[in-house]
Design a protein around this motif. Sequence first.
Motif, PDB file in Angstrom:
ATOM      1  N   THR A 292       0.835  -1.201   0.000  1.00 57.30           N
ATOM      2  CA  THR A 292       0.000   0.000   0.000  1.00 57.30           C
ATOM      3  C   THR A 292       0.869   1.251   0.000  1.00 57.30           C
ATOM      4  O   THR A 292       0.628   2.204  -0.753  1.00 57.30           O
ATOM      5  N   ALA A 293       1.908   1.251   0.839  1.00 56.08           N
ATOM      6  CA  ALA A 293       2.803   2.414   0.939  1.00 56.08           C
ATOM      7  C   ALA A 293       3.589   2.621  -0.354  1.00 56.08           C
ATOM      8  O   ALA A 293       3.710   3.752  -0.848  1.00 56.08           O
ATOM      9  N   VAL A 294       4.122   1.540  -0.919  1.00 58.73           N
ATOM     10  CA  VAL A 294       4.929   1.649  -2.143  1.00 58.73           C
ATOM     11  C   VAL A 294       4.065   2.115  -3.320  1.00 58.73           C
ATOM     12  O   VAL A 294       4.448   3.013  -4.076  1.00 58.73           O
ATOM     13  N   PHE A 295       2.897   1.496  -3.478  1.00 60.97           N
ATOM     14  CA  PHE A 295       1.998   1.889  -4.574  1.00 60.97           C
ATOM     15  C   PHE A 295       1.575   3.351  -4.438  1.00 60.97           C
ATOM     16  O   PHE A 295       1.491   4.084  -5.428  1.00 60.97           O
ATOM     17  N   THR A 296       1.307   3.772  -3.206  1.00 61.51           N
ATOM     18  CA  THR A 296       0.914   5.165  -2.986  1.00 61.51           C
ATOM     19  C   THR A 296       2.043   6.113  -3.357  1.00 61.51           C
ATOM     20  O   THR A 296       1.814   7.159  -3.997  1.00 61.51           O
ATOM     21  N   ALA A 297       3.269   5.767  -2.993  1.00 57.54           N
ATOM     22  CA  ALA A 297       4.420   6.615  -3.310  1.00 57.54           C
ATOM     23  C   ALA A 297       4.623   6.727  -4.825  1.00 57.54           C
ATOM     24  O   ALA A 297       4.889   7.811  -5.353  1.00 57.54           O
ATOM     25  N   ILE A 298       4.501   5.602  -5.532  1.00 60.24           N
ATOM     26  CA  ILE A 298       4.678   5.621  -6.991  1.00 60.24           C
ATOM     27  C   ILE A 298       3.601   6.467  -7.653  1.00 60.24           C
ATOM     28  O   ILE A 298       3.876   7.308  -8.516  1.00 60.24           O
ATOM     29  N   LEU A 299       2.334   6.245  -7.250  1.00 57.32           N
ATOM     30  CA  LEU A 299       1.239   6.998  -7.860  1.00 57.32           C
ATOM     31  C   LEU A 299       1.324   8.480  -7.502  1.00 57.32           C
ATOM     32  O   LEU A 299       1.009   9.345  -8.339  1.00 57.32           O
TER      33      LEU A 299
END
Length: 511
Positions: A292-299
Motif C-alpha cells: 500500500t505504501a509503495v503503490f501510494t508513493a509511486i502513484l
Amino acid sequence: MNVVVEWRKSVALTGTVVKYLAVPLLVPLVVALYYGEDVGVFGVSIVGTMLLGLAVEQLDPGTELREREALLFVALTWFVVAVVGAIPYVLAGWGTASTLADPVNALFESMSGFSTTGATVMGEIGVDRHSHALMMWRQLTQWLGGMGIIVLMVAILPELAVNGAQLINEEAPGPSLEKLTPRIATTARILWQAYFAFTALLAVLLYALHWFGYAPEMNLYNAIAHAFSTLPTGGFSTKGASIAAFSAAVQWVVIPFMVVAGTNFALFWYLFDGDLRAPLEDTEFRAYAGATAVFTAILFGLLFNGAAPTLALGGTTEGSVANALREAAFQVASLMNSTGYATSDFAQWEVYSQLFLLLVMFVGGSAGSTGGGIKVVRWLIVLKALRRELFHASHPDAVRPLRLGDVVVDEEAVRGIVGFTLLYLLLFGVAAVFIALDASRVGIALTPLEAIGASLAAIGNIGPAFGRLGPFGSYLLLPDTTKVLMILLMWAGRLEIITVLVVFTRSFWGQ
C-alpha cells in the motif's frame, strides 16, 4: 460408489436464508416511510421474500448437511439472494424510464451489491434519479455481502453452526478461516461485531464532518449509506459523482477505513484482546501495508508530475503535494482493496498511469478481509514457490519447505493456491476476450483496456474499469450477454471461484 447429492437439503437451507433476508429489507422500508417514497415497493418485497423463503424451507428432508451439500448451499445461497435482492429494483423501475426495470440490469446491480463489486448499470445520472429507500437498499446489499451472509447466518442460526467452519471457509475471501475461539459460531459473531463497530465509527465520523461544517452534503443519510459501502469494500454511492460529490475532508476520513477493510479482521480481535504486536508479526499484514505504501508513493510521483490532466477532488494534483498525496492514497486504497470509490476520472489519466492502476487491481486485499482480488497472501506464496523452483533448478536434490514467516506452508496448500491463481488469471483472460468480441458483435468498439478492465473489475469484485466503463461511467452500454457473464464472474469471484465452478462438474453430482 457414487454418492448422490441431497440437493433438497441445500435448497431448503437457502430458503431459510431468504426468509431472514426480509429483516434487513425493513431498513429501506423505514427510509421509504420517512421520505414517502417506494413504500409499496419494499412492503411487497418483504412479504414476497418471507413467503418465498418459508415455501422453499419446506423442502428440508431432515438429512445431514454433508460436504457437497454445504458447497451447493453456499453457491446457491449467494445466487438466490442476489435474485431476490433484485426484486425491489424491478418493482421500483416498473413503468418508469429506469434502467433497473430490465431484470438483467436489476440482477446485475443486485449481484454487484451483494458481491461488493460496485459495478453499476445506472451511470452518474441514473443514481441521482432513484429514491432514498432504493439507494439505501443498494448500499445495504454491499454491507450484508461484505463480511458474508453465511458468516452472519452461522452466527445466529444454531442449525448451521455444526458445519459452520466449512460453510465459512467456502464463503470467506482468502485461503482459510482463522478460528479465533473453540466455537465457530462465536468466531462468526466476533467478526460481525468488529465489522459493525468499524461501520458505526465511520458513520459517526462522516456525520461529524457534516455537523462541524466540513462536509455540507454528508448528512446522516449519506453518512450511514457510505459507511455501509466502505467497510465491505463495495464502492456504491448515493451520489452519481461518488465521493467526488463531497469535500476533501471526507476523502481523508474514508482512506484509513478502506485500508482497515482490506486487513484480516482476525488481527483486530487480537488487538482488542491486548495483543498489540499481532499485526506487526503477521507476514501478510506487513506485505499488505508495504505494498500500500509503495503503490501510494509511486502513484504520488506520477500524479505530482502531471499524469492526471483532469481535476481531482479539491483541485489539480500536478505540482500540489497535498492533492497528489491524497489522490494517490485514495486510489490505491480504493482499487487495491476493490472498493471502487471515485474522486476523479482516472479513465482520463495518461495511459501509463491507468496501466499502473491495473497492476494495483490485481493485488487484492488480505485473506479474512472484505477485500476482493487474488489476495496478498496468495501472491506471497506464489512468489515464494517460484523462487523455490529457481533454487531447485540449480540444486535438484535439495529439500526446501516453503515458509510464510515462521510457519511451514503445507505442500497441498501451496498447490491449491498456485492452481487458484492460474485459474483466476485464465478466467480473467478468457472473459476479457469474450467481452471484447461480444461488444463488437453488437457494434460497440471497446478498447483493449476497457475489455481487460471490465473482466478484472467483475472477477476481482473491483467495480470500475476504464474508458466508458470507468469510475464515472456505466456498464449499461454492454449487451445483455456480457452482463450475464459479468454477473457470473462477480458471483464466482466473491466465492473464490472454486465454490461456484465445482457445482457445475459431473463428479460433484456423483456421476
